[in-house]
Design a protein around this motif. Sequence first.
Motif, mmCIF file in Angstrom:
data_model
loop_
_atom_site.group_PDB
_atom_site.id
_atom_site.type_symbol
_atom_site.label_atom_id
_atom_site.label_comp_id
_atom_site.label_asym_id
_atom_site.label_seq_id
_atom_site.Cartn_x
_atom_site.Cartn_y
_atom_site.Cartn_z
ATOM 1 N N ARG A 370 0.825 -1.204 0.000
ATOM 2 C CA ARG A 370 0.000 0.000 0.000
ATOM 3 C C ARG A 370 0.863 1.259 0.000
ATOM 4 N NH1 ARG A 370 -3.438 -3.476 3.122
ATOM 5 N NH2 ARG A 370 -2.518 -2.818 5.080
ATOM 6 N N ASP A 371 1.982 1.233 0.700
ATOM 7 C CA ASP A 371 2.909 2.366 0.657
ATOM 8 C C ASP A 371 3.446 2.567 -0.752
ATOM 9 O OD1 ASP A 371 2.586 2.868 3.339
ATOM 10 O OD2 ASP A 371 4.416 1.828 3.968
ATOM 11 N N ALA A 372 3.776 1.468 -1.430
ATOM 12 C CA ALA A 372 4.288 1.564 -2.793
ATOM 13 C C ALA A 372 3.214 2.077 -3.744
ATOM 14 C CB ALA A 372 4.802 0.199 -3.251
ATOM 15 N N ILE A 373 1.965 1.678 -3.531
ATOM 16 C CA ILE A 373 0.868 2.160 -4.369
ATOM 17 C C ILE A 373 0.674 3.662 -4.181
ATOM 18 C CG2 ILE A 373 -1.647 2.103 -4.617
ATOM 19 C CD1 ILE A 373 -1.439 -0.935 -4.120
ATOM 20 N N ARG A 374 0.731 4.117 -2.935
ATOM 21 C CA ARG A 374 0.592 5.566 -2.706
ATOM 22 C C ARG A 374 1.725 6.333 -3.389
ATOM 23 N NH1 ARG A 374 -0.494 3.517 2.607
ATOM 24 N NH2 ARG A 374 -2.723 3.557 3.020
ATOM 25 N N ALA A 375 2.933 5.796 -3.316
ATOM 26 C CA ALA A 375 4.060 6.458 -3.984
ATOM 27 C C ALA A 375 3.841 6.482 -5.494
ATOM 28 C CB ALA A 375 5.366 5.740 -3.639
ATOM 29 N N LEU A 376 3.328 5.385 -6.050
ATOM 30 C CA LEU A 376 3.053 5.316 -7.481
ATOM 31 C C LEU A 376 2.044 6.373 -7.899
ATOM 32 C CD1 LEU A 376 2.889 3.966 -10.320
ATOM 33 C CD2 LEU A 376 1.168 2.425 -9.325
ATOM 34 N N VAL A 377 0.914 6.458 -7.196
ATOM 35 C CA VAL A 377 -0.124 7.395 -7.634
ATOM 36 C C VAL A 377 0.320 8.837 -7.425
ATOM 37 C CG1 VAL A 377 -1.944 5.693 -7.249
ATOM 38 C CG2 VAL A 377 -1.427 7.341 -5.455
ATOM 39 N N ARG A 378 1.152 9.085 -6.421
ATOM 40 C CA ARG A 378 1.664 10.451 -6.255
ATOM 41 C C ARG A 378 2.585 10.831 -7.418
ATOM 42 N NH1 ARG A 378 1.778 9.222 -0.242
ATOM 43 N NH2 ARG A 378 0.129 10.566 0.611
ATOM 44 N N ARG A 379 3.394 9.876 -7.893
ATOM 45 C CA ARG A 379 4.228 10.146 -9.066
ATOM 46 C C ARG A 379 3.364 10.398 -10.296
ATOM 47 N NH1 ARG A 379 7.163 5.783 -6.935
ATOM 48 N NH2 ARG A 379 6.459 4.340 -8.565
ATOM 49 N N ARG A 380 2.325 9.609 -10.439
ATOM 50 C CA ARG A 380 1.446 9.793 -11.598
ATOM 51 C C ARG A 380 0.720 11.124 -11.524
ATOM 52 N NH1 ARG A 380 0.595 5.373 -14.929
ATOM 53 N NH2 ARG A 380 -1.280 6.433 -15.702
ATOM 54 N N LEU A 381 0.270 11.525 -10.359
ATOM 55 C CA LEU A 381 -0.416 12.811 -10.220
ATOM 56 C C LEU A 381 0.536 13.977 -10.483
ATOM 57 C CD1 LEU A 381 -2.630 12.041 -7.105
ATOM 58 C CD2 LEU A 381 -3.455 12.507 -9.422
ATOM 59 N N ALA A 382 1.786 13.836 -10.032
ATOM 60 C CA ALA A 382 2.771 14.890 -10.304
ATOM 61 C C ALA A 382 2.995 15.027 -11.803
ATOM 62 C CB ALA A 382 4.087 14.582 -9.585
#
Length: 415
Positions: A370-382
């Motif tokens: 779940r931590d990795a997923i949050r990091a992924l979506v934050r990169r995508r949103l950026a």
Amino acid sequence: MARASVEVHVVRDDDGTIRIAAGPGASSDVTRAVLDVAGAVLAWPVLAATGLPTAEIHDVGRAQQWLWAVYGERTAAAVQACVAGESADVRVPSDPTGLAGAAALLGFGHWAARWWPASHLDGIPALEPDVLGLELAALTHECQQLFDDEGDQPDDCVAELIEDHRAALDPLIRWWQATPPSTEPARRLERVLRSVDDAADGAGLDGRELRSLRSALTRPRADGTPVDPAALFARHGDYALAAGDPLVTGGRVIARGAGTNDWRRYPPGFVDASETAVSWTARALGARRRIEVEVVAHSAAPVAGALLVAEVGVDAGRPSRVPLARRDDVWSGRADLELSTAGEGRSRIEIGVLLPGFDPGPGPDGGADRDAIRALVRRRLAAAAQPDVPNSAPHEGTSGPFLAEIAAATTDEDY
């Protein structure tokens, strides 16, 4: 620039299933994007950069219509060799194709519709479901070679997606008309709108929104005043994140803590995805002991209809269930608790939240996933906030960003 070949592993199992493995697998269903296609299931690891899926083929005859177009001729020949008994285990180079890339994006879109970790507490905005739904309709139409008419592929649902999400057509048209044609969002908007129009025409769909779409696509495009994508899709509901202490019901507090927020146990759009979304308080009211549960709701959580429950276990005993009702931004409920006075303050209380009938049961903790997923979506949103900046598009196994991500990245809500 030509894409580099990728080695795939083709294996025939004892039951006749053909497996094509490409790259690393996913550690859990939370990190796996899946598509049901003709004769097979395709899966991609969301957290790994690979455009080729793993395939579990149960009907090679049906799969032949897309097999060569996704993996290339050498992989298709290796599958046929396995079927004919000429080989049961072979590695061959595969050349990623355009259909493979579109399928990976479609798979990721279905993953996002289920697992996107929208959270006010974690600062991750939600994706507008109607925009994402129309993007999935467009991608499904573009990936029609993956599907056939057997009726056992739930992801072949173009007409249903258009009907369910047609409310986003008018704002998407306004966004397209107000966006400079040379920009990446304008190109993506036009591609989605034209694919939806073509799919709707092929399915015999009609309605005011679809007629407006056809009209907009057939007349000269005139640039309008720039618009804010997030404002186009803003929803004004009764959700407002509350601040302050939980509801007090009297009595003496004997214990409080945080519960488990397992995304697998309820549908998307019910609960804020944060690990801290579930909290509880145990109180003494005379001789009675009461448990109060509060769960931060997702902004799209229903206020009526299907209701969540909290599963409460004490000292590894048989769990009991507490019905929860939505109150503003919180699911809440309370019930008497079997807790001896001698054990108060020392008993182990475990609480999770679930939707009866949907819940597959508790799974592994998955905190790292779940931590990795949050990091992924934050990169995508950026990246989505700068869709025209070179090299800003995500390279996590899909092209992007989605229009729904661009709209989410521009939101001015308090995330």
